[in-house]
Scaffold this motif. Structure first.
Motif, PDB file in Angstrom:
ATOM      1  N   ASN A 121     -11.894  -4.527   3.570  1.00  0.00           N
ATOM      2  CA  ASN A 121     -10.551  -5.039   3.821  1.00  0.00           C
ATOM      3  C   ASN A 121     -10.362  -5.247   5.319  1.00  0.00           C
ATOM      4  OD1 ASN A 121      -7.725  -5.550   3.884  1.00  0.00           O
ATOM      5  ND2 ASN A 121      -7.442  -4.312   2.039  1.00  0.00           N
ATOM      6  N   ARG A 140      -1.616  -2.874   6.424  1.00  0.00           N
ATOM      7  CA  ARG A 140      -1.065  -3.167   5.105  1.00  0.00           C
ATOM      8  C   ARG A 140       0.343  -2.586   4.986  1.00  0.00           C
ATOM      9  NH1 ARG A 140      -5.724  -0.739   1.430  1.00  0.00           N
ATOM     10  NH2 ARG A 140      -5.449   0.917   2.991  1.00  0.00           N
ATOM     11  N   GLU A 142       2.074  -1.093   2.537  1.00  0.00           N
ATOM     12  CA  GLU A 142       2.243   0.214   1.913  1.00  0.00           C
ATOM     13  C   GLU A 142       1.474   1.317   2.624  1.00  0.00           C
ATOM     14  OE1 GLU A 142       4.327   0.882  -0.463  1.00  0.00           O
ATOM     15  OE2 GLU A 142       4.984  -1.209  -0.584  1.00  0.00           O
ATOM     16  N   HIS A 143       0.549   0.947   3.504  1.00  0.00           N
ATOM     17  CA  HIS A 143      -0.285   1.956   4.163  1.00  0.00           C
ATOM     18  C   HIS A 143      -0.221   1.850   5.681  1.00  0.00           C
ATOM     19  CE1 HIS A 143      -2.275   2.784   0.252  1.00  0.00           C
ATOM     20  NE2 HIS A 143      -2.208   1.465   0.085  1.00  0.00           N
ATOM     21  N   ARG A 193     -10.175   7.216   4.130  1.00  0.00           N
ATOM     22  CA  ARG A 193      -8.877   7.222   3.456  1.00  0.00           C
ATOM     23  C   ARG A 193      -7.975   8.334   3.989  1.00  0.00           C
ATOM     24  NH1 ARG A 193      -7.659  10.325  -0.973  1.00  0.00           N
ATOM     25  NH2 ARG A 193      -9.896  10.716  -1.251  1.00  0.00           N
ATOM     26  N   GLU A 417     -10.786   2.342  -4.268  1.00  0.00           N
ATOM     27  CA  GLU A 417      -9.498   1.820  -4.731  1.00  0.00           C
ATOM     28  C   GLU A 417      -8.491   1.770  -3.586  1.00  0.00           C
ATOM     29  OE1 GLU A 417      -8.350   4.305  -7.935  1.00  0.00           O
ATOM     30  OE2 GLU A 417      -9.688   3.339  -9.399  1.00  0.00           O
ATOM     31  N   TRP A 418      -8.533   2.756  -2.706  1.00  0.00           N
ATOM     32  CA  TRP A 418      -7.630   2.744  -1.543  1.00  0.00           C
ATOM     33  C   TRP A 418      -7.914   1.539  -0.654  1.00  0.00           C
ATOM     34  CZ3 TRP A 418      -9.399   3.199   3.551  1.00  0.00           C
ATOM     35  CH2 TRP A 418      -8.400   3.273   4.528  1.00  0.00           C
ATOM     36  N   ASP A 420      -9.306  -1.307  -1.519  1.00  0.00           N
ATOM     37  CA  ASP A 420      -9.045  -2.577  -2.203  1.00  0.00           C
ATOM     38  C   ASP A 420      -7.559  -2.807  -2.472  1.00  0.00           C
ATOM     39  OD1 ASP A 420     -11.716  -3.126  -2.189  1.00  0.00           O
ATOM     40  OD2 ASP A 420     -12.085  -2.402  -4.230  1.00  0.00           O
ATOM     41  N   ASP A 421      -6.729  -1.806  -2.225  1.00  0.00           N
ATOM     42  CA  ASP A 421      -5.292  -1.982  -2.409  1.00  0.00           C
ATOM     43  C   ASP A 421      -4.748  -2.935  -1.347  1.00  0.00           C
ATOM     44  OD1 ASP A 421      -2.783  -1.620  -3.470  1.00  0.00           O
ATOM     45  OD2 ASP A 421      -2.361   0.172  -2.278  1.00  0.00           O
ATOM     46  N   GLU A 422      -3.892  -3.871  -1.758  1.00  0.00           N
ATOM     47  CA  GLU A 422      -3.371  -4.921  -0.882  1.00  0.00           C
ATOM     48  C   GLU A 422      -4.519  -5.665  -0.196  1.00  0.00           C
ATOM     49  OE1 GLU A 422      -0.090  -4.062   1.720  1.00  0.00           O
ATOM     50  OE2 GLU A 422       0.417  -2.254   0.583  1.00  0.00           O
TER      51      GLU A 422
END
Length: 443
Positions: A121, A140, A142-143, A193, A417-418, A420-422
């Motif tokens: 990402n 991102r 949300e993060h 993460r 998964e973290w 690949d989010d957004e």
């Protein structure tokens, strides 16, 4: 038997200079497709070269001081440049303008030594500052965060001064961990993460860490340190931290599988780079008088393979092509040398019955070799061959996805998964805009 005869797709090491790009560069990096080269310059700009046309197709002009590092996103849409002017700029090559549109600008409180995209990402960036601090910047929604990676001291190190200075930092190929080299010869491992330190590896006799390098396949890992030795290690596996639980730090002393140095001239090393298959390791010598690249065969117990001589302009950086047997080495005069492995022309490949002869031979004509064939039957046979369905795409999608996005990982892994989010907009179908010019206008 020659290994290249057993497997014609085996990647070997380069042997000769194919071309020289006069770019005023301090270093150069191939993009993941291998079609372009980004050259960072001391005037604060970066040039994007097209290797097919050997021309500059974009100028990334936005820094006021020297560019210190360049990195590509996984599908080559975004280019990251860091600089001594305290800024990291992300450029969008899909924009139809030159210089490209700025996708994002990240400002720090000190000169930036290096910066890299997360392998999965491009909205996650790792930056190392000249003050010895490393940050993971997540843009991102949300993060969104900017987190400093802090070494966790042991119980015996109560004094804050025991914290070592960070001298180099890289994501591993999976993106799960950040590896940080320190001035005391340690390698710190952080979870990307959680930003928690999960391991501290001591490397005996290494001294200050100058750079880190990962093989794209396997768990091979190389360090370049101030003791003028390149070491290769096999990395252990690290458990993923559990939220809210105290994580034990793995404290080990890594034992290198190979040590690479020049036993005669005792030169230090400016840079190192693995081949795409991880079977070769190239080291750029810090020789003040010559342009030397040493290559070792990892598959053959790390044996020395050859030394490439690029002339009298000293070497300052090297980078291996991501897919082929090619190297980019940068001279102290700003030229980028593209090395390749020349292959002899095989005319027999153009015709099945063609044979190459080293000397004149008497040709014996076959019984029906030059007989005139019925044109109607010949046309019918060609038509039938043209109507046959040919699968030209079978298996290509999986291969491209593996090479372009080729980051190993279990889809159910929490760290993957973290990341690949957004997701970003760096999808495979993007195209570089062709900028048309009139008369003497340049682009």
């Amino acid at each position: 038997m020659n290994a290249s005869l057993l497997n014609p797709f085996t990647v070997t090491h380069p042997t000769a200079v194919q071309t020289s790009l006069v770019s005023g560069a301090s270093f150069a990096r191939f993009d993941p497709t291998g079609k372009f080269v980004a050259a960072g310059r001391s005037d604060g700009s970066a040039a994007i070269w097209d290797l097919d046309t050997r021309a500059v197709i974009r100028w990334c002009e936005g820094h006021v001081k020297a560019v210190t590092s360049v990195d590509w996103s996984r599908n080559s849409r975004y280019v990251l440049t860091s600089s001594k002017d305290w800024n990291v700029i992300i450029w969008d090559l899909a924009s139809p303008v030159d210089p490209p549109q700025r996708y994002n600008t990240i400002r720090f409180d000190a000169p930036v030594v290096s910066a890299y995209f997360h392998p999965r990402n491009s909205r996650i960036v790792l930056a190392l500052l000249s003050t010895g601090e490393a940050y993971v910047v997540d843009s991102r929604k949300e993060h969104r965060a900017r987190v400093e990676l802090c070494e966790t001291l042991s119980e015996d190190d109560d004094d804050e001064r025991a914290r070592s200075i960070m001298t180099t930092a890289r994501f591993d190929p999976s993106g799960r961990h950040v590896f940080v080299g320190t001035s005391t010869g340690n390698v710190l491992v952080f979870n990307s993460r959680t930003k928690i330190m999960v391991a501290r590896h001591r490397i005996a006799g290494a001294g200050s860490m100058k750079s880190l390098e990962f093989a794209k396949v396997g768990r091979r890992f190389a360090t370049n340190s101030s003791d003028r030795t390149i070491r290769q290690f096999i990395l252990p596996t690290y458990p993923s931290p559990i939220a809210g639980a105290e994580c034990a730090i793995l404290e080990t002393e890594l034992e290198p599988t190979h040590r690479f140095n020049d036993p005669i001239s005792k030169v230090s090393w400016h840079a190192m780079s693995y081949s795409p298959d991880g079977e070769w390791l190239a080291g750029g010598a810090a020789d003040p008088a010559t342009h030397k690249i040493y290559i070792w065969d990892i598959s053959n117990d790390g044996q020395f393979a050859t030394a490439l001589d690029g002339g009298r302009e000293p070497l300052i950086d090297i980078h291996w092509h991501p897919q082929a047997s090619r190297l980019a080495s940068t001279t102290n005069q700003g030229s980028v040398l593209i090395w390749h492995c020349p292959s002899p022309e095989r005319w027999g490949a153009f015709a099945g019955g063609f044979e190459e002869a080293d000397e004149n031979v008497v040709y014996e004509e076959g019984e029906s070799e030059f007989d005139i064939e019925n044109e109607v039957e010949l046309a019918l046979r060609k038509k039938l061959q043209e109507d046959e369905a040919v699968d030209v795409l079978g298996g290509i999608d999986d291969l491209v996805d593996h090479k372009m996005n080729g980051v190993a990982g279990d889809p159910g892994d929490e760290d993957i998964e973290w990341a690949d989010d957004e997701p970003d907009d760096d999808w495979q179908g993007w195209r570089l805009k062709v900028i048309m010019v009139d008369d003497d206008d340049a682009y």
